[in-house]
Design an enzyme around this catalytic site. Sequence first.
Site, PDB file in Angstrom:
ATOM      1  N   GLU A   1       0.832  -1.210   0.000  1.00 28.52           N
ATOM      2  CA  GLU A   1       0.000   0.000   0.000  1.00 28.52           C
ATOM      3  C   GLU A   1       0.869   1.263   0.000  1.00 28.52           C
ATOM      4  OE1 GLU A   1      -3.303   1.957   3.063  1.00 28.52           O
ATOM      5  OE2 GLU A   1      -1.675   0.704   3.809  1.00 28.52           O
TER       6      GLU A   1
ATOM      7  N   CYS B   1      -5.092  -2.793   3.483  1.00 28.14           N
ATOM      8  CA  CYS B   1      -4.714  -2.521   4.867  1.00 28.14           C
ATOM      9  C   CYS B   1      -5.891  -2.679   5.838  1.00 28.14           C
ATOM     10  CB  CYS B   1      -4.099  -1.122   4.953  1.00 28.14           C
ATOM     11  SG  CYS B   1      -3.295  -0.770   6.539  1.00 28.14           S
TER      12      CYS B   1
ATOM     13  N   LYS C   1      -9.434   2.229  -2.213  1.00 28.87           N
ATOM     14  CA  LYS C   1      -9.868   1.856  -0.867  1.00 28.87           C
ATOM     15  C   LYS C   1     -11.219   2.473  -0.530  1.00 28.87           C
ATOM     16  CE  LYS C   1      -7.724   1.707   3.751  1.00 28.87           C
ATOM     17  NZ  LYS C   1      -6.536   2.199   4.511  1.00 28.87           N
TER      18      LYS C   1
END
Length: 524
Positions: free
Chosen positions: A283, A388, A338
Amino acid sequence: MAESAEPSAPTWKKRQWRPWLLRLALAAASGVVFYLAFAPRDLWWLAPLGFAGLGLALRGRRFWGGLGYGFAFGLGLYLPLLFWLQDFLGRGFGPAPWVALSAALAAYLGLAAALCTVVARLPGAPVWMAAVIIASETPRSWWPFGGFPWGRVAFSQPEGAFTPLASIGGAPLTGFAVVLTGFALAALLAHAARRDWRALRLPVIATVVPVIAGLALWPTIGTAAQAGSRTVATVQGNAPDVGLDLINESATLRANHLAQSEVLAARIRSGAVPTPDLIVWPETATDLTTTDPVLDQVVRDLGIPTLIGARYREPGQRTQNTEFVWDPATGRGESYSKQELVPFAEFVPARSIARWFTPFVDDTGDMQAGSTPAVLDIAGTRVAVPICYEIAYDYVSRDAVDDGAQLIVLPTNNAWYGHSEMTYQQLAMARLRAVEHGRAVVVSATSGVSALVEPDGAVTQSTSQFTAASLVGDVPLRTQATLSDRLGASTEYGLVGAALAAILAGLVLRVRTRAASTTATRAE
């Protein structure tokens, strides 16, 4: 007579306070015991013992007492569990954010424990109490500011007797089994202490059945490849261990990952490692705007499709946390951004209030959340790519698997949190998700821990923290849907519904009991 009565008054007061203090100490200590069940320790069996202690503290208590004991239990859990926030912000900023978040999450457990006292008099009380505790995790994943599902009961179970239950009912069922075992054990101990042998049958059954059910399911957890396998490589470029100051180190992150990609390429050319089918960067390993000739050349030299994690910003748009498919021949391709942004980090709600708690409110803008499922096509493979923090949310991985994902890849940047337990806690979530969805998981971290995880949650390779390294290994591709995926969110909402029904029944029982007591008193 008066003189003899005076010294007895303080003694009487001490006796009234002593049980209250002992219960409070038991509740707080039980929260710490529960914390010790979480990674990096392999002490999964401590989780039901922690809830057994909470169950003993709640026995015979009323609503407000349950609220206090549950809050103390929550503080015993969350204060040590979330200490990594101090590594992120640094000691100079103070403990306010860490303590405030811990207290907010403990408040959920306090309310849940208070409601446990409402259902505690129903037949089969441990079942309903466990449902209430797990039901409280649902709103905690929603509110405030998008929720914070870290520290859910199931995340303490990446291995052990309860883990296979994730393949049946996901994290909610796994957590329910843990809490049920603990509360049933508390009931068993309480009845045994009173030598109430007739009442032991149900607590014994409720203590033993979840453990036996989990153990019996282990042989059903499939790990064999169903659609071939892929050789996957991770690129862990490493990062400076500077906590919050990492926000100014984007150029260093990029340079480190470019350098580690060159190291990996040299090892591939020399035959030291097999040629991967897919390479994964972590990420936000680089900043990206529109074109990037350097990345084009790096992937072209590797000759291998690569997932690149980037802070991406188009002109006139807000920054997004994005994973890109990068092809050696065609360059940058499809992407996923995300969906679940981290509050007070990737976006800042209530900025005027947030200035009290976070030091960089005025230096950062809010990222833009994505809106599409976390799934990409790369190297002939349908890949789930929760980014994440998203591994903590049930729906992100589940929706991707429902959309055909054969493999889960977890790109993450944990360098913010120093040498803390945070990265191990996240790896534990990934291991549980592997069992829940019957998929291998590839964890690619900027500074560790990166790992290759089998569909049964076993870690076959991993790296150390704050080292430059790469992992290369084969992972199976699987297509079979687990029962957990077929049931979807129905397990979670079924437990929420059961908890609400039990609370209503408990309130009705309480009203009827009071009415009967009042009638009896009047008759006398």
